[in-house]
Scaffold this motif. Structure first.
Motif, PDB file in Angstrom:
ATOM      1  N   VAL A   1       0.851  -1.106   0.125  1.00  0.00           N
ATOM      2  CA  VAL A   1       0.082   0.615   0.188  1.00  0.00           C
ATOM      3  C   VAL A   1       0.849   1.008   0.021  1.00  0.00           C
ATOM      4  N   LEU A   2       1.751   1.081   0.370  1.00  0.00           N
ATOM      5  CA  LEU A   2       2.871   2.794   0.370  1.00  0.00           C
ATOM      6  C   LEU A   2       3.157   2.970  -0.900  1.00  0.00           C
ATOM      7  N   ALA A   3       3.396   1.761  -1.979  1.00  0.00           N
ATOM      8  CA  ALA A   3       4.234   2.115  -2.475  1.00  0.00           C
ATOM      9  C   ALA A   3       3.122   2.885  -3.956  1.00  0.00           C
ATOM     10  N   SER A   4       1.911   2.654  -3.514  1.00  0.00           N
ATOM     11  CA  SER A   4       1.185   3.443  -4.313  1.00  0.00           C
ATOM     12  C   SER A   4       0.845   4.944  -3.801  1.00  0.00           C
ATOM     13  N   GLU A   5       1.827   5.261  -2.585  1.00  0.00           N
ATOM     14  CA  GLU A   5       2.412   6.743  -2.293  1.00  0.00           C
ATOM     15  C   GLU A   5       0.329   7.228  -1.906  1.00  0.00           C
ATOM     16  N   PRO A   6      -0.240   6.578  -1.168  1.00  0.00           N
ATOM     17  CA  PRO A   6      -1.444   7.385  -0.837  1.00  0.00           C
ATOM     18  C   PRO A   6      -1.350   8.021   0.002  1.00  0.00           C
ATOM     19  N   GLU A   7      -2.623   9.578   0.387  1.00  0.00           N
ATOM     20  CA  GLU A   7      -2.362  10.266   1.155  1.00  0.00           C
ATOM     21  C   GLU A   7      -2.719  10.017   2.061  1.00  0.00           C
ATOM     22  N   ILE A   8      -3.573   8.822   2.604  1.00  0.00           N
ATOM     23  CA  ILE A   8      -4.585   8.168   3.631  1.00  0.00           C
ATOM     24  C   ILE A   8      -4.133   7.006   3.174  1.00  0.00           C
ATOM     25  N   LEU A   9      -4.014   5.612   4.738  1.00  0.00           N
ATOM     26  CA  LEU A   9      -3.426   4.117   4.457  1.00  0.00           C
ATOM     27  C   LEU A   9      -5.229   4.264   5.395  1.00  0.00           C
ATOM     28  N   PHE A  10      -5.833   3.633   4.819  1.00  0.00           N
ATOM     29  CA  PHE A  10      -6.603   2.147   5.477  1.00  0.00           C
ATOM     30  C   PHE A  10      -6.335   1.086   6.307  1.00  0.00           C
ATOM     31  N   PHE A  11      -6.592   1.088   7.037  1.00  0.00           N
ATOM     32  CA  PHE A  11      -6.322  -0.230   7.837  1.00  0.00           C
ATOM     33  C   PHE A  11      -7.665  -1.328   8.479  1.00  0.00           C
ATOM     34  N   ASP A  12      -7.895  -2.342   7.748  1.00  0.00           N
ATOM     35  CA  ASP A  12      -8.850  -2.983   8.395  1.00  0.00           C
ATOM     36  C   ASP A  12      -8.369  -4.483   9.132  1.00  0.00           C
ATOM     37  N   GLU A  13      -8.633  -4.504  10.633  1.00  0.00           N
ATOM     38  CA  GLU A  13      -7.772  -5.138  11.248  1.00  0.00           C
ATOM     39  C   GLU A  13      -6.481  -6.092  10.785  1.00  0.00           C
ATOM     40  N   PRO A  14      -5.203  -5.962  10.873  1.00  0.00           N
ATOM     41  CA  PRO A  14      -4.929  -6.575   9.821  1.00  0.00           C
ATOM     42  C   PRO A  14      -3.694  -7.190  10.810  1.00  0.00           C
ATOM     43  N   LEU A  15      -3.797  -6.972  12.033  1.00  0.00           N
ATOM     44  CA  LEU A  15      -2.890  -7.814  12.933  1.00  0.00           C
ATOM     45  C   LEU A  15      -3.735  -8.972  13.367  1.00  0.00           C
ATOM     46  N   SER A  16      -5.413  -9.241  13.451  1.00  0.00           N
ATOM     47  CA  SER A  16      -6.398 -10.135  13.925  1.00  0.00           C
ATOM     48  C   SER A  16      -5.652 -11.518  14.259  1.00  0.00           C
ATOM     49  N   ALA A  17      -5.102 -11.523  13.259  1.00  0.00           N
ATOM     50  CA  ALA A  17      -4.997 -13.404  13.137  1.00  0.00           C
ATOM     51  C   ALA A  17      -3.339 -13.571  13.487  1.00  0.00           C
ATOM     52  N   LEU A  18      -2.566 -12.410  13.859  1.00  0.00           N
ATOM     53  CA  LEU A  18      -1.297 -12.850  14.712  1.00  0.00           C
ATOM     54  C   LEU A  18      -0.986 -13.339  15.793  1.00  0.00           C
ATOM     55  N   ASP A  19       0.200 -13.173  16.527  1.00  0.00           N
ATOM     56  CA  ASP A  19       0.251 -14.052  17.911  1.00  0.00           C
ATOM     57  C   ASP A  19      -0.168 -13.142  18.421  1.00  0.00           C
TER      58      ASP A  19
ATOM     59  N   GLN B   1       4.179   5.789  11.070  1.00  0.00           N
ATOM     60  CA  GLN B   1       3.000   6.262  11.237  1.00  0.00           C
ATOM     61  C   GLN B   1       3.500   7.646  11.589  1.00  0.00           C
ATOM     62  N   LYS B   2       4.261   7.694  12.187  1.00  0.00           N
ATOM     63  CA  LYS B   2       5.571   9.055  12.957  1.00  0.00           C
ATOM     64  C   LYS B   2       6.376   9.449  11.476  1.00  0.00           C
ATOM     65  N   ARG B   3       6.785   8.646  11.272  1.00  0.00           N
ATOM     66  CA  ARG B   3       8.177   8.106  10.364  1.00  0.00           C
ATOM     67  C   ARG B   3       7.647   9.503   8.987  1.00  0.00           C
ATOM     68  N   THR B   4       6.623   8.384   8.452  1.00  0.00           N
ATOM     69  CA  THR B   4       6.056   8.927   6.899  1.00  0.00           C
ATOM     70  C   THR B   4       4.759  10.088   7.290  1.00  0.00           C
ATOM     71  N   GLY B   5       4.690  10.357   8.541  1.00  0.00           N
ATOM     72  CA  GLY B   5       3.984  11.639   8.877  1.00  0.00           C
ATOM     73  C   GLY B   5       2.512  11.532   7.980  1.00  0.00           C
ATOM     74  N   ARG B   6       1.871  10.281   7.405  1.00  0.00           N
ATOM     75  CA  ARG B   6       0.797   9.752   6.273  1.00  0.00           C
ATOM     76  C   ARG B   6       0.005  10.138   7.686  1.00  0.00           C
ATOM     77  N   THR B   7      -1.587   9.866   7.343  1.00  0.00           N
ATOM     78  CA  THR B   7      -2.653   9.903   8.009  1.00  0.00           C
ATOM     79  C   THR B   7      -3.398   8.428   7.589  1.00  0.00           C
ATOM     80  N   PHE B   8      -3.033   7.674   9.056  1.00  0.00           N
ATOM     81  CA  PHE B   8      -3.491   6.645   9.389  1.00  0.00           C
ATOM     82  C   PHE B   8      -5.468   6.169   9.956  1.00  0.00           C
ATOM     83  N   VAL B   9      -6.094   5.491   8.809  1.00  0.00           N
ATOM     84  CA  VAL B   9      -7.326   5.287   9.864  1.00  0.00           C
ATOM     85  C   VAL B   9      -6.948   3.739  10.069  1.00  0.00           C
ATOM     86  N   TYR B  10      -7.526   3.137  10.966  1.00  0.00           N
ATOM     87  CA  TYR B  10      -7.160   1.949  11.752  1.00  0.00           C
ATOM     88  C   TYR B  10      -8.673   1.192  12.300  1.00  0.00           C
ATOM     89  N   ILE B  11      -8.801   0.251  11.799  1.00  0.00           N
ATOM     90  CA  ILE B  11      -9.972  -0.483  12.823  1.00  0.00           C
ATOM     91  C   ILE B  11      -9.736  -2.096  13.048  1.00  0.00           C
TER      92      ILE B  11
END
Lengths: 355, 259, 281
Positions: free
Chosen positions: A165-183, A198-208
């Motif tokens: 997703v970073l490759a598309s150089e998005p202004e805003i990144l969305f996350f749909d519980e991507p970590l839920s399946a991990l230990d 997120q801090k380093r890139t300064g992008r807006t992150f919206v996470y659920i």
């Protein structure tokens, strides 16, 4: 520095004081089911915003609308003031990490990461170079470039999805519980890394997520969802310290909720002067215990039903006149199941909510 | 709009698929020697003629004998073959799997001719019995696949659990394996029956002096448009359509149970 | 008994049957094809005369038409079946099951009946189509019956379900979230088709294409019923060697050439497919 080489398109430059993403009365119904009812919210530039809610609360529907994969039945969505409600997802400067990650299993890691650039017709050499850079950025290393995605571990797949997703150089990144399946441990590591990224890139992150714990670690602000509505928005400290409903309070973890009527707690038969009708929330750590039943400070008698030693603290299940209550005490507390105790709390520790 | 387009497209596909079958039905409802549609008089005379002919019965009996034998043998062999295809993991399984599906990807008329030469080399005169063998070369792989699909959804640990609970090998087969396999056997059997019943290219070369229904129709349709031909086609088809509906209901049933 | 051993034992009956009923006949045809022309005995002396004749004595056109027809039919069926499979997959619930069932039923109706029906439909003058048009609209039309186009339409009609059903399995292998992800990453409709949908559905597409191609290479009923004298296909040519010409070795040589064409297409394609993955759905 990643922030420097992520170019921004002319028409969507951040404007001071303007929300990165403005949700204006978004509603979505599926037949008779109202999945989302009039959600309004401003997400600020460079913010890590997390939407938390139990399953079925409408958070995935909301995120799909933000990403353009679904359309609201009512309301508008503005990106830096521009209406993008009906804009197709491939035309939006946003990108999403899916819950399943949705990696293209028939492609290598490098091809997955370079996918968005290929879609824009960028030459192979250029996009490969970019993909290698991104793999370094997400701490996978360029040697993963030719590896089939199917041979990556769970954590590696997360990083591939993130690089993609970073490759598309998005202004805003969305996350749909991507970590839920991990230990647990891997999840903790990635939460911290994600926040740092997120801090380093300064992008807006919206996470659920449905895990408030996860939200507390990463977010600048949290929005709590219930039955398709946004019930409270605030910083992690605000949500934790001042939940504005029983729902939000209980979502924070195990709490004691007591009814208030006519300036009293009728279940415990205790006065709570000056408190309007409604409920009070008492955190387990706010309860104080004295063994025995002799009267002292205002309080109530309870029997210790269970004792759980949780390492840094001791959790007690108490049989009180108000039913089961939970108290947490320092680890060194010596108390046995079956003991009777007098329980009290400071009135200012009781947080009032209307409903 | 896309929804409308979808309905239109699917309706068109269905209409095109059924138009020829409908045409046979329409053609059968006349009593004229030559086909002139629309018929001046509509009649079911062709059907009464058909039922009074000994030939009709003979044709159906030959087709029925062949299809029933093919079904029986294919299901028995196919069940065993499916166990090796999907239930057990063994060395050589992937080669076996590809070898089993190979006859499906083989031109049937060519297979029929090859079998004819095979019988001739062995000195066996072709008849409806040799047709059974010929049909099975093509149908047994399909039945094996159909039963395998069912077996893939099967957790072999159930058998171990049954053994652990005191079941004998035979009891395991009767109480655990076969009940699970049953829907697959039923749909496999229906596939076998229908594919044998409607088969033309293999029958043409391998039935010798006997004639199956599709063969007889093939020999008549190029030369003769008598409504009787249409009527027999309709009767034979009707039987297979009913069975076709059964096969799909059976499949749905087995899927519902698996799910 | 170890599972490996048990699997082997279970495989044995089917393996032996196919060895006897599939491999041996092809072996015998191969042997016949090496006999002197117009002989009926299998002897030890072999010759390549028949193969030489196959390439020099005008068997080119039937081969050409069979293979061209098979390629064209496969392409046409794929183009028709792809949108159909996607639409059927999108339709959820009872409606989709009934519709899929309705499309499957014609597979179980004999080729001779379906092609007979098609010829009745397309017949000039008193045919179902021509007769109806004349009676209803007073329009007179010609016919594609007894032309190459007629044969082609018949081939597409007969083989469409053989392409559709494997493709349905293939389309089911495309998870919706991969499509969403591609769209989210900026892919257009066409790019999604090329980059995501086709590669993921490939196993189903390959099986469908193989099945259609192979069945078409051997097809002769379409040409016989709908084509009149318009076209000579290879199976017809082979059959004539066997029946009218009484030249079994020549027929066998032509058969082996069809087997070779088939094998050339089937083996590489089949090697690429993981059958377990496709069937396990």
């Amino acid at each position: 520095m990643i922030a420097a080489d992520l170019s921004m398109t002319q028409d969507s430059r951040p404007v001071l004081g303007q929300a990165a993403l403005s949700l204006q009365g978004l509603s979505r119904s599926f037949g008779s089911l109202q999945a989302l009812s009039s959600v309004s919210l401003d997400i600020e530039e460079g913010e890590f915003f997390t939407i938390v809610g139990p399953s079925g609360s409408g958070k995935t529907t909301l995120l799909r609308i933000l990403a353009g994969l679904d359309q609201p039945t009512e309301g508008q969505l503005l990106l830096r003031g521009r209406d993008i409600t009906r804009l197709a997802p491939n035309k939006r400067p946003t990108a999403m990490v899916f819950q399943s990650l949705a990696l293209f299993d028939h492609r290598t890691v490098g091809e997955n990461v370079g996918f968005a650039l290929k879609m824009r017709g960028i030459a192979k050499a250029k996009r490969d170079a970019r993909a290698r850079e991104l793999l370094e950025l997400v701490r996978l290393g360029a040697e993963y470039f030719d590896k089939p995605v199917t041979q990556c571990s769970g954590g590696e797949r997360q990083r591939v999805a993130l690089a993609r997703v970073l490759a598309s150089e998005p202004e805003i990144l969305f996350f749909d519980e991507p970590l839920s399946a991990l230990d647990y441990r891997l999840r903790k590591t990635l939460e911290v890394e994600l926040r740092a990224l997120q801090k380093r890139t300064g992008r807006t992150f919206v996470y659920i997520t449905h895990s408030l714990e996860e939200a507390m670690v990463m977010s600048d602000r949290i929005g709590i969802m219930r039955d398709g509505q946004l019930v409270q928005v605030g910083s992690p400290a605000e949500i934790y310290g001042r939940p504005d409903s029983r729902f939000v309070a209980s979502f924070m973890g195990e709490v004691n909720i007591l009814k208030v009527a006519e300036g009293r707690l009728p279940e415990l038969d205790l006065p709570l002067p000056g408190t309007p009708d409604g409920y009070v929330v008492l955190r387990p750590e706010a309860l104080r215990l004295e063994e025995g039943t002799e009267t002292g400070a205002p309080g109530f008698a309870a029997r210790v039903a269970e004792v759980f030693r949780l390492g840094s603290r001791v959790q007690l299940h108490l049989e009180s006149p108000a039913g089961l209550m939970i108290a947490e005490l320092p680890a060194e507390t010596q108390i046995r199941p079956g003991a009777t105790a007098r329980v009290s709390f400071a009135p200012e520790a009781a947080h009032w909510v209307a409903e | 709009m896309p929804r409308l387009l979808r309905s239109l497209w699917l309706t068109l596909i269905l209409a095109l698929l059924y138009m020829p079958i409908l045409s046979v039905v329409l053609a059968s409802l006349a009593n004229t020697r030559y086909m002139r549609f629309p018929h001046r008089t509509w009649s079911v005379g062709a059907y009464t003629d058909t039922f009074s002919q000994q030939e009709t019965l003979t044709l159906h009996l030959v087709s029925l004998k062949v299809a029933l034998c093919v079904t029986l043998f294919s299901v028995i062999l196919g069940a065993l073959g499916a166990m090796a295809f999907a239930r057990y993991d063994w060395r050589g399984r992937s080669i076996y799997q590809k070898a089993v599906v190979l006859p499906i990807f083989f031109p049937q008329p060519v297979l029929g001719l090859a079998l004819l030469m095979f019988y001739s080399a062995l000195g066996i005169p072709p008849s409806w019995k040799t047709a059974i063998f010929a049909h099975m070369v093509w149908i047994l792989p399909i039945v094996t696949l159909v039963i395998s699909i069912r077996l893939f959804g099967y957790d072999p640990a159930q058998e171990d659990a049954a053994r652990d609970l005191g079941a004998s090998r035979w009891q395991v087969l009767r109480e655990v394996t076969l009940p699970h396999l049953a829907p697959g056997l039923i749909s496999g059997g229906l596939f076998a029956f229908l594919l044998s019943w409607s088969n033309l290219p293999l029958s043409i070369f391998t039935t010798g002096a006997d004639t199956t229904l599709p063969e007889w129709l093939f020999s008549r349709v190029a030369t003769n448009y008598a409504p009787v031909v249409s009527a027999i086609a309709v009767i034979g088809t009707f039987a297979s359509v009913i069975l076709g509906v059964l096969v799909l209901l059976g499949l749905r049933l087995s899927r519902a149970r698996a799910g | 008994m170890s599972p490996g051993r048990t699997g082997y034992l279970f495989a044995l009956p089917v393996a032996l049957f196919l060895l006897a009923g599939f491999a041996t006949p092809i072996g015998i045809v191969a042997w016949y094809s090496l006999m002197e022309p117009r002989t009926f005995a299998l002897t030890a002396e072999t010759t390549l005369t028949n193969y030489r004749a196959a390439f020099t004595e005008g068997y080119g056109p039937p081969f050409f038409w069979s293979i061209t027809g098979a390629v064209a039919t496969t392409l046409a069926c794929a183009l028709l079946a792809w949108p159909t499979a996607k639409m059927l997959h999108q339709l959820a619930g009872r409606g989709a099951a009934v519709l899929t069932g309705l499309i499957a039923v014609p597979i179980f109706v004999s080729e001779s009946v379906r092609l007979f029906g098609m010829s009745l439909f397309l017949m000039p003058g008193g045919g179902i189509l021509a007769g109806s048009l004349r009676a209803l609209f007073d329009v007179n039309i010609g016919t594609v019956l007894n032309t190459k186009l007629g044969v082609f339409l018949g081939m597409v009609y007969v083989h469409f379900p053989f392409m559709l059903f494997p493709l349905l399995l293939g389309v089911a292998l495309i998870p919706q979230d991969r499509r969403d992800a591609a769209r989210d990453l900026g892919a257009s409709r066409w790019q999604i088709l090329r980059e995501v949908e086709l590669p993921l559905a490939m196993p189903g597409l390959i099986i469908g294409a193989l099945l259609t191609f192979v069945l078409c290479v051997g097809a002769n009923a379409e040409a016989a019923i709908l084509g009149g004298q318009a076209i000579s296909v290879v199976t017809r040519a082979i059959e004539q060697r066997f029946s009218y010409a009484q030249d079994w070795p020549m027929g066998a040589a032509l058969t082996m050439l069809v087997v070779a064409v088939t094998a050339l297409v089937v083996f590489p394609a089949l090697a690429r497919i993981d059958l377990n993955k496709l069937i396990r759905r």
